[in-house]
Design a protein around this motif. Structure first.
Motif, PDB file in Angstrom:
ATOM      1  N   GLU A  71       0.818  -1.208   0.000  1.00 34.56           N
ATOM      2  CA  GLU A  71       0.000   0.000   0.000  1.00 34.56           C
ATOM      3  C   GLU A  71       0.854   1.261   0.000  1.00 34.56           C
ATOM      4  N   GLN A  72       2.120   1.136   0.423  1.00 38.95           N
ATOM      5  CA  GLN A  72       3.021   2.289   0.466  1.00 38.95           C
ATOM      6  C   GLN A  72       3.744   2.520  -0.855  1.00 38.95           C
ATOM      7  N   LEU A  73       3.560   1.612  -1.804  1.00 37.68           N
ATOM      8  CA  LEU A  73       4.206   1.782  -3.096  1.00 37.68           C
ATOM      9  C   LEU A  73       3.679   3.016  -3.817  1.00 37.68           C
ATOM     10  N   PRO A  74       4.551   3.735  -4.551  1.00 37.29           N
ATOM     11  CA  PRO A  74       4.063   4.841  -5.385  1.00 37.29           C
ATOM     12  C   PRO A  74       3.060   4.338  -6.417  1.00 37.29           C
ATOM     13  N   SER A  75       2.277   5.236  -6.936  1.00 44.36           N
ATOM     14  CA  SER A  75       1.307   4.861  -7.963  1.00 44.36           C
ATOM     15  C   SER A  75       2.023   4.422  -9.233  1.00 44.36           C
ATOM     16  N   HIS A  76       1.284   3.750 -10.106  1.00 37.51           N
ATOM     17  CA  HIS A  76       1.860   3.316 -11.383  1.00 37.51           C
ATOM     18  C   HIS A  76       2.383   4.504 -12.190  1.00 37.51           C
ATOM     19  N   LEU A  77       1.681   5.621 -12.141  1.00 38.19           N
ATOM     20  CA  LEU A  77       2.105   6.812 -12.872  1.00 38.19           C
ATOM     21  C   LEU A  77       3.409   7.361 -12.310  1.00 38.19           C
ATOM     22  N   ASP A  78       3.507   7.416 -10.973  1.00 39.94           N
ATOM     23  CA  ASP A  78       4.746   7.904 -10.355  1.00 39.94           C
ATOM     24  C   ASP A  78       5.925   6.993 -10.697  1.00 39.94           C
ATOM     25  N   LEU A  79       5.695   5.676 -10.693  1.00 40.02           N
ATOM     26  CA  LEU A  79       6.755   4.744 -11.053  1.00 40.02           C
ATOM     27  C   LEU A  79       7.147   4.912 -12.516  1.00 40.02           C
ATOM     28  N   PHE A  80       6.171   5.151 -13.362  1.00 39.48           N
ATOM     29  CA  PHE A  80       6.436   5.306 -14.792  1.00 39.48           C
ATOM     30  C   PHE A  80       7.235   6.584 -15.060  1.00 39.48           C
TER      31      PHE A  80
END
Length: 332
Positions: free
Chosen positions: A177-186
């Motif tokens: 749940e603490q992972l960045p969003s897919h957009l932030d990772l991209f």
């Protein structure tokens, strides 16, 4: 006689490619990731890259000139490319003396110990990176916090997406749940090594190299697809513990390794079929090491393992010689 038949040794037709042309072509493809790294980490990124380049070039020049006693070709771009790729695999605040140590190992052991360019079994930049990871695990896994993506806050660190994924596998179900969003990772709005955080910048480099025909699609795409398949199977089994395939693709050094390091001319298979086998095995090994291995990242180890298998893959997937099938049928 006006028309003369001139016989010369092969090769007779040149494609216009050269070592320096391809090496500098890859360096051009790395520019978007490098610019984003400078934007993210400031002068630290410039310093680490500069130290790597100077150390790699000087090491190759010294060994070639005084130990191998051969003509030096440090300006062909191979040493510079090794240096930049190594820098991209390092934390931006890594102490300078560790950077020098890693760059020296990459060239001296990863490249020149095998005889120089074209003879190395393993990717030199990954040899340097893995050597540092094993020798200095604390420094190599300390990731600085960026302050609004413009200046780093000295002395503060934070967990990378890969470490959060590893925590989830070890029982901390709230870690995902603490992972960045897919957009932030991209986009690259997350901590990590200098050149691996922005997936979009690396993909721009991939498109450039494919358009210029510097590499083919077989190795990187087979890695992506195998990670999606094997990572997706685990995610479907238990999505509360295992990250989804997109998170696998956009975290850590997967994009950097698949696009720029697994496609190394010397240490990767020469045939398209061999490259597909090679890429699928790298993707599978990466997921396995990330899931059950001691280190959060598995891309570097997966590529080095498959570098060792490249001669076997080349032997298995080599193309048939002209007339080979007819000859075999005639002997039956």
């Amino acid at each position: 006689m006006e028309n003369k038949l001139i016989i010369t040794p092969s090769p007779h037709i040149h494609s216009g490619d050269s070592i320096s042309k391809n090496m500098y072509g890859v360096l051009i493809a790395l520019i978007p990731a490098f610019l984003f790294s400078v934007y993210q980490f400031g002068w630290h990124a410039l310093l680490v890259t500069a130290i790597c380049i100077v150390t790699c070039c000087l090491t190759e020049w010294f060994i070639t000139r005084f130990m191998l006693r051969r003509e030096t070709y440090i300006l062909d771009g191979s040493a510079i490319l090794t240096a930049v790729l190594l820098a991209f695999n390092l934390p931006a605040e890594l102490p300078w003396w560790i950077v020098v140590f890693g760059a020296f190992v990459a060239i001296a052991i990863g490249k020149m110990a095998f005889g120089g360019l074209g003879n190395n079994v393993f990717n030199p930049a990954l040899v340097g990176r893995v050597f540092l990871l094993i020798s200095f695990p604390a420094q190599m896994t300390t990731w600085p916090v960026a302050n609004k993506l413009t200046a780093m806050v000295d002395g503060e660190t934070m967990a990378t997406p890969l470490s959060l994924m590893k925590q989830a596998i070890h029982g901390d179900t709230s870690a995902l749940e603490q992972l960045p969003s897919h957009l932030d990772l991209f986009l690259g709005l997350n901590p990590g090594s200098m050149g691996e955080i922005s997936a979009i910048a690396l993909l721009i480099g991939l498109v450039y190299m494919l358009c210029r025909k510097i590499i083919t699609w077989h190795t990187p795409i087979s890695i992506f697809l195998s990670v999606i398949v094997f990572g997706g199977i685990l995610w479907l089994i238990n999505p509360e513990v295992y990250p989804d395939p997109i998170q696998h693709l956009t975290t850590g050094g997967l994009m950097l390794g698949a696009i720029f390091m697994a496609t190394d001319y010397v240490s990767s298979p020469i045939t398209h079929r061999g490259q597909l086998i090679y890429g699928c095995c790298i993707g599978l090994l990466t997921v396995i090491i990330r899931t059950w291995g001691a280190y959060p990242e598995g891309m570097s180890f997966a590529i080095l393992i498959m570098n060792a298998f490249t001669p076997i893959i080349n032997l298995y997937a080599k193309p048939k010689h002209f007339g080979e099938k007819i000859k075999k049928e005639a002997t039956k």
